[in-house]
Design a protein around this motif. Sequence first.
Motif, mmCIF file in Angstrom:
data_model
loop_
_atom_site.group_PDB
_atom_site.id
_atom_site.type_symbol
_atom_site.label_atom_id
_atom_site.label_comp_id
_atom_site.label_asym_id
_atom_site.label_seq_id
_atom_site.Cartn_x
_atom_site.Cartn_y
_atom_site.Cartn_z
ATOM 1 N N VAL A 24 0.828 5.536 4.374
ATOM 2 C CA VAL A 24 0.475 4.854 3.122
ATOM 3 C C VAL A 24 1.229 3.532 3.081
ATOM 4 C CG1 VAL A 24 0.541 4.954 0.609
ATOM 5 C CG2 VAL A 24 0.083 7.027 1.911
ATOM 6 N N PRO A 25 0.519 2.416 3.053
ATOM 7 C CA PRO A 25 1.193 1.117 2.995
ATOM 8 C C PRO A 25 2.037 1.004 1.725
ATOM 9 C CG PRO A 25 -1.145 0.849 3.496
ATOM 10 C CD PRO A 25 -0.930 2.287 3.126
ATOM 11 N N TRP A 46 1.267 1.935 -2.361
ATOM 12 C CA TRP A 46 2.113 2.924 -3.021
ATOM 13 C C TRP A 46 2.695 2.334 -4.312
ATOM 14 C CZ3 TRP A 46 7.807 2.751 -2.236
ATOM 15 C CH2 TRP A 46 8.471 3.821 -2.831
ATOM 16 N N ARG A 47 3.230 1.115 -4.224
ATOM 17 C CA ARG A 47 3.808 0.465 -5.405
ATOM 18 C C ARG A 47 2.725 0.143 -6.440
ATOM 19 N NH1 ARG A 47 7.035 -0.577 -1.392
ATOM 20 N NH2 ARG A 47 9.276 -0.694 -1.684
ATOM 21 N N ASP A 48 1.586 -0.331 -5.990
ATOM 22 C CA ASP A 48 0.485 -0.651 -6.906
ATOM 23 C C ASP A 48 0.018 0.596 -7.652
ATOM 24 O OD1 ASP A 48 0.640 -3.260 -6.055
ATOM 25 O OD2 ASP A 48 -1.152 -3.157 -4.787
ATOM 26 N N ALA A 49 -0.049 1.722 -6.959
ATOM 27 C CA ALA A 49 -0.485 2.968 -7.604
ATOM 28 C C ALA A 49 0.500 3.381 -8.680
ATOM 29 C CB ALA A 49 -0.645 4.072 -6.566
ATOM 30 N N TRP A 50 1.797 3.284 -8.396
ATOM 31 C CA TRP A 50 2.802 3.643 -9.389
ATOM 32 C C TRP A 50 2.801 2.657 -10.553
ATOM 33 C CZ3 TRP A 50 5.412 7.726 -10.714
ATOM 34 C CH2 TRP A 50 5.583 8.763 -9.792
ATOM 35 N N SER A 109 -2.945 10.830 -9.216
ATOM 36 C CA SER A 109 -2.591 11.488 -7.956
ATOM 37 C C SER A 109 -1.770 10.503 -7.138
ATOM 38 C CB SER A 109 -3.849 11.915 -7.197
ATOM 39 O OG SER A 109 -4.661 10.790 -6.947
ATOM 40 N N LEU A 110 -0.472 10.584 -7.326
ATOM 41 C CA LEU A 110 0.445 9.660 -6.671
ATOM 42 C C LEU A 110 1.129 10.361 -5.506
ATOM 43 C CD1 LEU A 110 1.976 8.215 -9.916
ATOM 44 C CD2 LEU A 110 0.375 7.073 -8.407
ATOM 45 N N GLN A 111 1.282 9.625 -4.468
ATOM 46 C CA GLN A 111 1.958 10.170 -3.291
ATOM 47 C C GLN A 111 3.363 9.612 -3.232
ATOM 48 O OE1 GLN A 111 -0.544 9.097 -0.026
ATOM 49 N NE2 GLN A 111 -1.955 10.766 -0.388
ATOM 50 N N GLY A 112 4.314 10.485 -3.070
ATOM 51 C CA GLY A 112 5.691 10.063 -2.911
ATOM 52 C C GLY A 112 6.392 9.823 -4.227
ATOM 53 N N PRO A 113 7.692 9.596 -4.145
ATOM 54 C CA PRO A 113 8.503 9.402 -5.352
ATOM 55 C C PRO A 113 8.290 8.029 -5.985
ATOM 56 C CG PRO A 113 9.838 9.083 -3.405
ATOM 57 C CD PRO A 113 8.482 9.545 -2.928
#
Length: 121
Positions: free
Chosen positions: A11-12, A16-20, A62-66
């Motif tokens: 996951v780029p 990841w940051r944009d999703a959070w 549905s977020l991946q990672g912390p």
Amino acid sequence: MTTPVGPVEGVPGDRWRDAWSAALADVEVDVEAAEDLLTRLHDGEEELPEELLDPRDWVAPSLQGPLPMEFSDRARRLLQRHLEVSERLAEALIQVRAQRRALGRMDERAERPPVFFDKAL
């Protein structure tokens, strides 16, 4: 140049940051709507916007990672606002229930037929 990787393999980091960021923004919108509704109700507004009265169902992202560290302060502030709004909503519900009970007692008294005494003075 390689794209920074998020905490989940493949996951780029930007995605990841944009999703959070988007997930936090969605929660902020919901908290702001609840704050607005409470303010309007407290001010005694009779006509409330339809979007405040018929909120959309919340769907967990549905977020991946912390959570990225850079969003930790934002998330803490949002959590505090959410807790404050939840407390205000709970207080408003208690007040409404008390008012409904009081109105119910008044309605019961109003339904009783009046009693008159005919007594010479």
